[in-house]
Scaffold this motif. Sequence first.
Motif, PDB file in Angstrom:
ATOM      1  N   VAL A  56      -8.013  10.927  -3.586  1.00  0.00           N
ATOM      2  CA  VAL A  56      -9.034  10.250  -2.783  1.00  0.00           C
ATOM      3  C   VAL A  56     -10.336  10.054  -3.550  1.00  0.00           C
ATOM      4  O   VAL A  56     -10.626  11.027  -3.765  1.00  0.00           O
ATOM      5  CB  VAL A  56      -9.123  10.420  -1.318  1.00  0.00           C
ATOM      6  CG1 VAL A  56     -10.136   9.865  -0.698  1.00  0.00           C
ATOM      7  CG2 VAL A  56      -7.831  10.463  -0.597  1.00  0.00           C
ATOM      8  N   THR A  57     -10.764   9.027  -3.681  1.00  0.00           N
ATOM      9  CA  THR A  57     -12.249   8.827  -4.506  1.00  0.00           C
ATOM     10  C   THR A  57     -13.188   8.334  -3.414  1.00  0.00           C
ATOM     11  O   THR A  57     -12.650   7.871  -2.300  1.00  0.00           O
ATOM     12  CB  THR A  57     -11.991   7.925  -5.533  1.00  0.00           C
ATOM     13  OG1 THR A  57     -11.862   6.592  -5.271  1.00  0.00           O
ATOM     14  CG2 THR A  57     -11.088   8.370  -6.580  1.00  0.00           C
ATOM     15  N   ALA A  58     -14.348   8.543  -3.686  1.00  0.00           N
ATOM     16  CA  ALA A  58     -15.463   8.008  -2.892  1.00  0.00           C
ATOM     17  C   ALA A  58     -15.400   6.522  -2.519  1.00  0.00           C
ATOM     18  O   ALA A  58     -15.566   6.141  -1.331  1.00  0.00           O
ATOM     19  CB  ALA A  58     -16.931   8.286  -3.259  1.00  0.00           C
ATOM     20  N   ASP A  59     -14.925   5.800  -3.363  1.00  0.00           N
ATOM     21  CA  ASP A  59     -14.678   4.394  -3.161  1.00  0.00           C
ATOM     22  C   ASP A  59     -13.465   4.155  -2.129  1.00  0.00           C
ATOM     23  O   ASP A  59     -13.543   2.913  -1.488  1.00  0.00           O
ATOM     24  CB  ASP A  59     -14.292   3.740  -4.383  1.00  0.00           C
ATOM     25  CG  ASP A  59     -15.521   3.643  -5.443  1.00  0.00           C
ATOM     26  OD1 ASP A  59     -16.616   3.994  -4.985  1.00  0.00           O
ATOM     27  OD2 ASP A  59     -15.273   3.409  -6.746  1.00  0.00           O
ATOM     28  N   ASP A  60     -12.795   5.064  -1.805  1.00  0.00           N
ATOM     29  CA  ASP A  60     -11.668   4.924  -0.990  1.00  0.00           C
ATOM     30  C   ASP A  60     -12.188   5.165   0.530  1.00  0.00           C
ATOM     31  O   ASP A  60     -11.529   4.914   1.533  1.00  0.00           O
ATOM     32  CB  ASP A  60     -10.571   5.756  -1.204  1.00  0.00           C
ATOM     33  CG  ASP A  60      -9.808   5.459  -2.510  1.00  0.00           C
ATOM     34  OD1 ASP A  60      -9.585   4.351  -2.947  1.00  0.00           O
ATOM     35  OD2 ASP A  60      -9.536   6.401  -3.059  1.00  0.00           O
ATOM     36  N   LEU A  61     -13.171   5.905   0.744  1.00  0.00           N
ATOM     37  CA  LEU A  61     -13.541   6.428   1.839  1.00  0.00           C
ATOM     38  C   LEU A  61     -14.662   5.463   2.325  1.00  0.00           C
ATOM     39  O   LEU A  61     -15.203   4.418   1.832  1.00  0.00           O
ATOM     40  CB  LEU A  61     -14.547   7.761   1.582  1.00  0.00           C
ATOM     41  CG  LEU A  61     -13.849   8.916   1.275  1.00  0.00           C
ATOM     42  CD1 LEU A  61     -14.804   9.990   0.848  1.00  0.00           C
ATOM     43  CD2 LEU A  61     -12.873   9.233   2.291  1.00  0.00           C
ATOM     44  N   PRO A  62     -14.457   5.402   3.902  1.00  0.00           N
ATOM     45  CA  PRO A  62     -15.496   4.352   4.621  1.00  0.00           C
ATOM     46  C   PRO A  62     -17.056   4.988   4.247  1.00  0.00           C
ATOM     47  O   PRO A  62     -17.233   6.129   3.958  1.00  0.00           O
ATOM     48  CB  PRO A  62     -15.396   4.562   6.095  1.00  0.00           C
ATOM     49  CG  PRO A  62     -14.531   5.808   6.161  1.00  0.00           C
ATOM     50  CD  PRO A  62     -13.816   6.112   4.885  1.00  0.00           C
ATOM     51  N   PRO A  63     -17.979   3.878   4.480  1.00  0.00           N
ATOM     52  CA  PRO A  63     -19.250   4.177   3.939  1.00  0.00           C
ATOM     53  C   PRO A  63     -19.861   5.533   4.680  1.00  0.00           C
ATOM     54  O   PRO A  63     -20.674   6.357   4.094  1.00  0.00           O
ATOM     55  CB  PRO A  63     -20.087   3.049   4.414  1.00  0.00           C
ATOM     56  CG  PRO A  63     -19.022   1.994   4.593  1.00  0.00           C
ATOM     57  CD  PRO A  63     -18.073   2.475   4.610  1.00  0.00           C
ATOM     58  N   TRP A  64     -19.733   5.754   5.892  1.00  0.00           N
ATOM     59  CA  TRP A  64     -20.184   6.846   6.787  1.00  0.00           C
ATOM     60  C   TRP A  64     -19.660   8.421   6.257  1.00  0.00           C
ATOM     61  O   TRP A  64     -20.006   9.349   6.375  1.00  0.00           O
ATOM     62  CB  TRP A  64     -20.135   6.636   8.217  1.00  0.00           C
ATOM     63  CG  TRP A  64     -18.460   6.650   8.461  1.00  0.00           C
ATOM     64  CD1 TRP A  64     -17.653   7.729   9.045  1.00  0.00           C
ATOM     65  CD2 TRP A  64     -17.942   5.368   8.652  1.00  0.00           C
ATOM     66  NE1 TRP A  64     -16.750   7.234   9.298  1.00  0.00           N
ATOM     67  CE2 TRP A  64     -16.623   5.835   9.164  1.00  0.00           C
ATOM     68  CE3 TRP A  64     -18.226   4.041   8.512  1.00  0.00           C
ATOM     69  CZ2 TRP A  64     -15.416   4.888   9.540  1.00  0.00           C
ATOM     70  CZ3 TRP A  64     -16.922   3.225   8.696  1.00  0.00           C
ATOM     71  CH2 TRP A  64     -15.723   3.768   9.202  1.00  0.00           C
ATOM     72  N   LYS A  65     -18.341   8.157   5.381  1.00  0.00           N
ATOM     73  CA  LYS A  65     -18.015   9.546   4.940  1.00  0.00           C
ATOM     74  C   LYS A  65     -18.276   9.797   3.435  1.00  0.00           C
ATOM     75  O   LYS A  65     -18.004  10.947   2.974  1.00  0.00           O
ATOM     76  CB  LYS A  65     -16.549   9.287   5.294  1.00  0.00           C
ATOM     77  CG  LYS A  65     -16.048   9.566   6.530  1.00  0.00           C
ATOM     78  CD  LYS A  65     -14.484   9.978   6.354  1.00  0.00           C
ATOM     79  CE  LYS A  65     -13.977  10.407   7.940  1.00  0.00           C
ATOM     80  NZ  LYS A  65     -12.817  10.747   7.924  1.00  0.00           N
ATOM     81  N   ARG A  66     -19.043   8.740   2.926  1.00  0.00           N
ATOM     82  CA  ARG A  66     -19.404   8.825   1.497  1.00  0.00           C
ATOM     83  C   ARG A  66     -20.703   9.987   1.342  1.00  0.00           C
ATOM     84  O   ARG A  66     -21.447   9.775   2.056  1.00  0.00           O
ATOM     85  CB  ARG A  66     -19.803   7.787   0.814  1.00  0.00           C
ATOM     86  CG  ARG A  66     -18.480   6.759   0.608  1.00  0.00           C
ATOM     87  CD  ARG A  66     -18.842   5.426  -0.143  1.00  0.00           C
ATOM     88  NE  ARG A  66     -17.719   4.465   0.204  1.00  0.00           N
ATOM     89  CZ  ARG A  66     -17.731   3.315   0.024  1.00  0.00           C
ATOM     90  NH1 ARG A  66     -18.852   2.578  -0.247  1.00  0.00           N
ATOM     91  NH2 ARG A  66     -16.655   2.592   0.351  1.00  0.00           N
ATOM     92  N   VAL A  67     -20.709  10.782   0.213  1.00  0.00           N
ATOM     93  CA  VAL A  67     -21.898  11.532   0.147  1.00  0.00           C
ATOM     94  C   VAL A  67     -22.910  10.592  -0.754  1.00  0.00           C
ATOM     95  O   VAL A  67     -22.591  10.139  -1.812  1.00  0.00           O
ATOM     96  CB  VAL A  67     -21.445  12.657  -0.647  1.00  0.00           C
ATOM     97  CG1 VAL A  67     -22.683  13.573  -0.949  1.00  0.00           C
ATOM     98  CG2 VAL A  67     -20.574  13.656   0.090  1.00  0.00           C
ATOM     99  N   SER A  68     -23.774  10.843  -0.291  1.00  0.00           N
ATOM    100  CA  SER A  68     -25.056   9.887  -0.971  1.00  0.00           C
ATOM    101  C   SER A  68     -26.063  11.118  -1.978  1.00  0.00           C
ATOM    102  O   SER A  68     -25.990  12.097  -1.166  1.00  0.00           O
ATOM    103  CB  SER A  68     -25.763   8.932  -0.219  1.00  0.00           C
ATOM    104  OG  SER A  68     -26.613   9.910   0.656  1.00  0.00           O
ATOM    105  N   GLY A  69     -26.760  10.520  -2.755  1.00  0.00           N
ATOM    106  CA  GLY A  69     -27.659  11.245  -3.457  1.00  0.00           C
ATOM    107  C   GLY A  69     -27.146  11.704  -4.774  1.00  0.00           C
ATOM    108  O   GLY A  69     -27.486  12.451  -5.749  1.00  0.00           O
TER     109      GLY A  69
END
Length: 69
Positions: A56-69
């Motif tokens: 699972v990569t960040a692109d596979d996750l919904p926006p609210w589960k992605r780590v920003s920064g």
Amino acid sequence: MTYTTVQGDMWDSIAKSVYGDTKYTDTLMNANPEYRETYIFSSGIVLDVPEVYDKVTADDLPPWKRVSG
């Protein structure tokens, strides 16, 4: 795990049957190189079916589960 073919099975249909997705066709073929040139199977051939793990990569996750920064 193994899969025993039925008459008319093809690599992609076997992958769909055992993994739920045809994207694992290459995985299945690589695990059974002796049948790599087979396109349509006869019945009774036992194939090795390796376990697969989806990465699972960040692109596979919904926006609210992605780590920003």
